[in-house]
Enzyme design. Structure first.
Site, PDB file in Angstrom:
ATOM      1  N   ASN A   9       0.860  -1.199   0.187  1.00 16.96           N
ATOM      2  CA  ASN A   9       0.034  -0.013   0.096  1.00 16.96           C
ATOM      3  C   ASN A   9       0.998   1.244   0.001  1.00 16.96           C
ATOM      4  OD1 ASN A   9      -1.732   2.067   0.500  1.00 16.96           O
ATOM      5  ND2 ASN A   9      -2.403   1.458   2.453  1.00 16.96           N
ATOM      6  N   TRP A  10       0.787   1.747  -1.144  1.00 17.78           N
ATOM      7  CA  TRP A  10       1.959   3.021  -1.199  1.00 17.78           C
ATOM      8  C   TRP A  10       1.420   4.144  -0.361  1.00 17.78           C
ATOM      9  CZ3 TRP A  10       3.717   3.456  -7.303  1.00 17.78           C
ATOM     10  CH2 TRP A  10       4.409   2.377  -7.504  1.00 17.78           C
ATOM     11  N   LYS A  11      -0.054   4.358  -0.054  1.00 14.85           N
ATOM     12  CA  LYS A  11      -0.439   5.551   0.400  1.00 14.85           C
ATOM     13  C   LYS A  11      -0.217   6.885  -0.214  1.00 14.85           C
ATOM     14  CE  LYS A  11      -0.239   3.105   4.904  1.00 14.85           C
ATOM     15  NZ  LYS A  11       0.132   3.015   6.127  1.00 14.85           N
ATOM     16  N   HIS A  96      -9.540   1.387   5.059  1.00 11.53           N
ATOM     17  CA  HIS A  96      -8.057   1.663   5.795  1.00 11.53           C
ATOM     18  C   HIS A  96      -8.437   2.495   6.697  1.00 11.53           C
ATOM     19  CE1 HIS A  96      -4.153   2.476   6.595  1.00 11.53           C
ATOM     20  NE2 HIS A  96      -3.774   1.537   6.113  1.00 11.53           N
ATOM     21  N   GLU A  98      -6.665   4.815   7.814  1.00  6.86           N
ATOM     22  CA  GLU A  98      -6.348   6.169   7.717  1.00  6.86           C
ATOM     23  C   GLU A  98      -7.716   6.895   7.094  1.00  6.86           C
ATOM     24  OE1 GLU A  98      -2.871   5.421   5.563  1.00  6.86           O
ATOM     25  OE2 GLU A  98      -1.970   4.918   7.595  1.00  6.86           O
ATOM     26  N   GLU A 168      -5.301  -4.988  10.622  1.00  2.00           N
ATOM     27  CA  GLU A 168      -4.198  -3.706  10.656  1.00  2.00           C
ATOM     28  C   GLU A 168      -4.606  -3.299  12.078  1.00  2.00           C
ATOM     29  OE1 GLU A 168      -2.486  -2.878   6.544  1.00  2.00           O
ATOM     30  OE2 GLU A 168      -3.889  -1.312   7.113  1.00  2.00           O
ATOM     31  N   GLY A 174       2.785   2.090  10.769  1.00  2.00           N
ATOM     32  CA  GLY A 174       3.874   3.180  10.831  1.00  2.00           C
ATOM     33  C   GLY A 174       4.409   3.386  12.092  1.00  2.00           C
ATOM     34  N   SER A 214       3.570  -2.101  10.275  1.00  2.00           N
ATOM     35  CA  SER A 214       5.096  -2.225  10.458  1.00  2.00           C
ATOM     36  C   SER A 214       5.474  -3.601  10.329  1.00  2.00           C
ATOM     37  CB  SER A 214       5.334  -1.910  11.921  1.00  2.00           C
ATOM     38  OG  SER A 214       5.041  -0.578  12.287  1.00  2.00           O
ATOM     39  N   GLY A 235       2.705  -1.169   4.280  1.00  2.00           N
ATOM     40  CA  GLY A 235       3.151   0.152   3.935  1.00  2.00           C
ATOM     41  C   GLY A 235       4.463   0.560   3.552  1.00  2.00           C
ATOM     42  N   GLY A 236       5.226   1.207   4.551  1.00  2.00           N
ATOM     43  CA  GLY A 236       6.525   1.677   4.190  1.00  2.00           C
ATOM     44  C   GLY A 236       7.359   0.842   3.800  1.00  2.00           C
TER      45      GLY A 236
END
Ligand code: 13P
Length: 251
Positions: A9-11, A96, A98, A168, A174, A214, A235-236
């Site tokens: 997930n590039w966000k 998500h 977010e 999640e 993150g 993470s 993510g990251g």
């Protein structure tokens, strides 16, 4: 056997040019490897059509990170599920944390999005998970159950079969605070039990449940070794091609 999956997930990261470079790098990393799982990248809307062409003939599949809760019309700035599908994307992340937290997407909105995604041939990757206070209050299972009931359990068993779930825990996203393999396994088993109570054991056994929060090149293998953890939503670490490739290999 249910599908195993590693999804990135590039966000809200990467310009179009940077995204193209990342896909090129990922294709290079995956050259000659036959991943044992479905590999998905979820990119911002503006990358979708370009990336769809770049990944033709590869093992990489494409997802949007969101879609509108309306089918079409005067909703300035929104992108519909039909538009997403028309780029060549096959999946769509929905729910998500977010989106829930910053854009106030509630159970009803997310139910609409899931319906529209399915109606337009997109497979939802539906995210659920508790915040830190909810885990500390020991109500994390109830929170996740409410999220499932609130937005998904109106679906028929056939429709539900098209859903990938992603657990999640919000406190792990993150933050570098990964859920322990035991915490992940316990929640995934609970989610599968909850799905079984609604749709029966077969549907539950066939449901892919990803872990996100993470998850990285170092801890992925241990997380994925749990029987109910079918892969990851990353993510990251999905923004670095070598790390993402390592996570794919760990599955
Ligand atoms: P991180 O891997 O950066 O913690 O993000 C997880 C996530 O939110 C994926 O959807």
């Amino acid at each position: 056997m249910r599908t195993k999956m590693v999804a990135g997930n590039w966000k809200m990261n990467k310009t179009l040019q940077e995204g193209v470079a990342l896909v090129d790098e990922l294709k290079e990393q995956l050259k000659g490897i036959e991943p044992k799982c479905e590999v998905v990248i979820a990119t911002p809307f503006i990358h979708l059509a370009t990336v769809a062409q770049m990944i033709e003939g590869t093992c990489i599949r494409l997802a949007a990170e969101n879609c509108a809760d309306k089918a079409s019309g005067a909703y300035t700035g929104e992108v519909s599920a039909a538009m997403v599908r028309s780029t060549g994307a096959q999946y769509c992340i929905i729910g998500h944390s977010e989106r829930r937290q910053y854009y106030h997407e509630d159970y009803d909105i997310l139910r609409e999005k899931v319906q529209l995604a399915l109606a337009n041939g997109l497979k939802p990757i539906f995210c659920i998970g508790e915040v830190k206070e909810e885990r500390e209050a020991n109500i994390h299972e109830q929170v996740v159950k409410d999220q499932l009931e609130g937005s998904l359990f109106n679906l028929s068993a056939e429709e539900f079969g098209k859903i990938t779930l992603a657990y999640e825990p919000v406190w792990a996203i993150g933050t570098g605070l990964t859920a322990t393999p035991q915490q992940a396994q316990a929640m995934h088993a609970y989610i599968r039990k909850t799905v079984a109570e609604k749709y029966g054991k077969q549907v539950a056994d066939d449901t892919t449940i990803l872990y996100g929060g993470s998850c990285n090149a170092k801890n992925a293998a241990e997380l994925f070794s749990n029987p109910d953890v079918d892969g990851g939503l990353i993510g990251g670490a999905s923004l670095k091609a070598p790390d993402f490739a390592t996570i794919i290999a760990a599955r």
